[in-house]
Design an enzyme around this catalytic site. Structure first.
Site, PDB file in Angstrom:
ATOM      1  N   GLU A   1     -27.322  81.249 -87.204  1.00 52.73           N
ATOM      2  CA  GLU A   1     -26.894  79.844 -87.214  1.00 52.73           C
ATOM      3  C   GLU A   1     -25.455  79.685 -86.743  1.00 52.73           C
ATOM      4  O   GLU A   1     -25.049  78.603 -86.331  1.00 52.73           O
ATOM      5  CB  GLU A   1     -27.093  79.237 -88.613  1.00 52.73           C
ATOM      6  CG  GLU A   1     -26.057  79.588 -89.658  1.00 52.73           C
ATOM      7  CD  GLU A   1     -26.265  80.958 -90.295  1.00 52.73           C
ATOM      8  OE1 GLU A   1     -25.536  81.280 -91.255  1.00 52.73           O
ATOM      9  OE2 GLU A   1     -27.152  81.718 -89.839  1.00 52.73           O
TER      10      GLU A   1
ATOM     11  N   CYS B   1     -28.359  86.959 -94.358  1.00 50.44           N
ATOM     12  CA  CYS B   1     -27.233  87.435 -95.161  1.00 50.44           C
ATOM     13  C   CYS B   1     -27.615  87.439 -96.643  1.00 50.44           C
ATOM     14  O   CYS B   1     -28.432  88.244 -97.050  1.00 50.44           O
ATOM     15  CB  CYS B   1     -25.985  86.610 -94.873  1.00 50.44           C
ATOM     16  SG  CYS B   1     -24.452  87.415 -95.409  1.00 50.44           S
TER      17      CYS B   1
ATOM     18  N   HIS C   1     -25.594  86.313 -88.794  1.00 49.35           N
ATOM     19  CA  HIS C   1     -25.821  84.876 -88.954  1.00 49.35           C
ATOM     20  C   HIS C   1     -26.214  84.211 -87.626  1.00 49.35           C
ATOM     21  O   HIS C   1     -25.339  83.783 -86.862  1.00 49.35           O
ATOM     22  CB  HIS C   1     -24.547  84.203 -89.464  1.00 49.35           C
ATOM     23  CG  HIS C   1     -24.246  84.463 -90.896  1.00 49.35           C
ATOM     24  ND1 HIS C   1     -24.651  83.624 -91.915  1.00 49.35           N
ATOM     25  CD2 HIS C   1     -23.568  85.470 -91.500  1.00 49.35           C
ATOM     26  CE1 HIS C   1     -24.234  84.091 -93.073  1.00 49.35           C
ATOM     27  NE2 HIS C   1     -23.572  85.218 -92.856  1.00 49.35           N
TER      28      HIS C   1
END
Length: 228
Positions: free
Chosen positions: A205, A86, A203
């Protein structure tokens, strides 16, 4: 054990999420303030999401010019795996780690939603956990995620198989309707000159811990093990 340095800038806000996700996978991680420099023993570098320097000028532009990025470039040349996510992807492009640029979404608004990605190249450290053509479900959260690049450079990316992911529908079809931000060619992630360097807007994560609703991002973060 692999140790990943998560580089924090003023405005980074996904560094703790990244640390938690990596450690869940058994990958040692530490958050490093950009002014403190990179640890000598870093086996990998993660540029996390957020709003470095408040996204002034252009998203990622100021962080890309911080002195620590010279050290990041040196580690890239040494073969150290680097992943930008990002805002980290914006920093990576602005720093010249990867080609192209990320600019304002076609909708001209911030978008936070789960999207689908098609794996374009499964022969990289970041995608070896997947099959080519596999469809992943991973969240996005950005206002400047539209990937732009000139035609000649885009053709080179495609020819060199450096497009990692494209936005797609549930069946893996790359369509305009499945493109959340207007990115050229539905591109969601690309490689640098070395396949140990990658940037992407979604993302991973946030798609690693089972209690967050999905684990499709785990294989991407395991690239730090595959690329070390």
């Amino acid at each position: 054990m692999t140790t990943v340095s998560i580089l924090q800038f003023g405005g980074s806000n996904c560094d703790r999420d990244a640390e938690r996700a990596l450690e869940y996978l058994g990958i040692d991680a530490e958050r490093v303030w950009y002014e403190d420099g990179l640890p000598e023993d870093a086996d990998g570098i993660l540029l996390p999401g957020g709003f470095s320097y408040g996204d002034y000028l252009r998203a990622g532009a100021m962080a890309a010019r911080a002195p620590v990025m010279e050290a990041v470039r040196a580690r890239v040349e040494a073969g150290v795996p680097v992943l930008g996510v990002c805002n980290g992807a914006q920093i990576g492009c602005e720093a010249g780690l990867t080609p192209g640029a990320f600019t304002t979404n076609a909708s001209a608004r911030f978008q936070c939603e789960r999207v689908r990605l098609r794996v374009e190249n499964a022969d990289t450290p970041w995608t070896r956990a997947y099959d080519e053509g596999e469809v992943l479900s991973i969240p996005i959260a950005h206002g400047e995620g539209r990937f732009e690049i000139d035609e000649a450079a885009y053709d080179r990316l495609v020819e060199e198989d450096r497009v990692l992911f494209r936005y797609c529908d549930a069946d893996g079809e790359v369509t305009d309707a499945a493109n959340p931000n207007g990115s050229r060619g539905n591109v969601a992630g690309v490689l640098g000159e070395r396949d140990t360097v990658a940037v992407l807007m979604p993302h991973p994560e946030r798609a690693t811990l089972p209690d967050l609703g999905g684990t499709d991002g785990q294989g991407i973060l395991r690239g730090f093990e595959n690329g070390a």
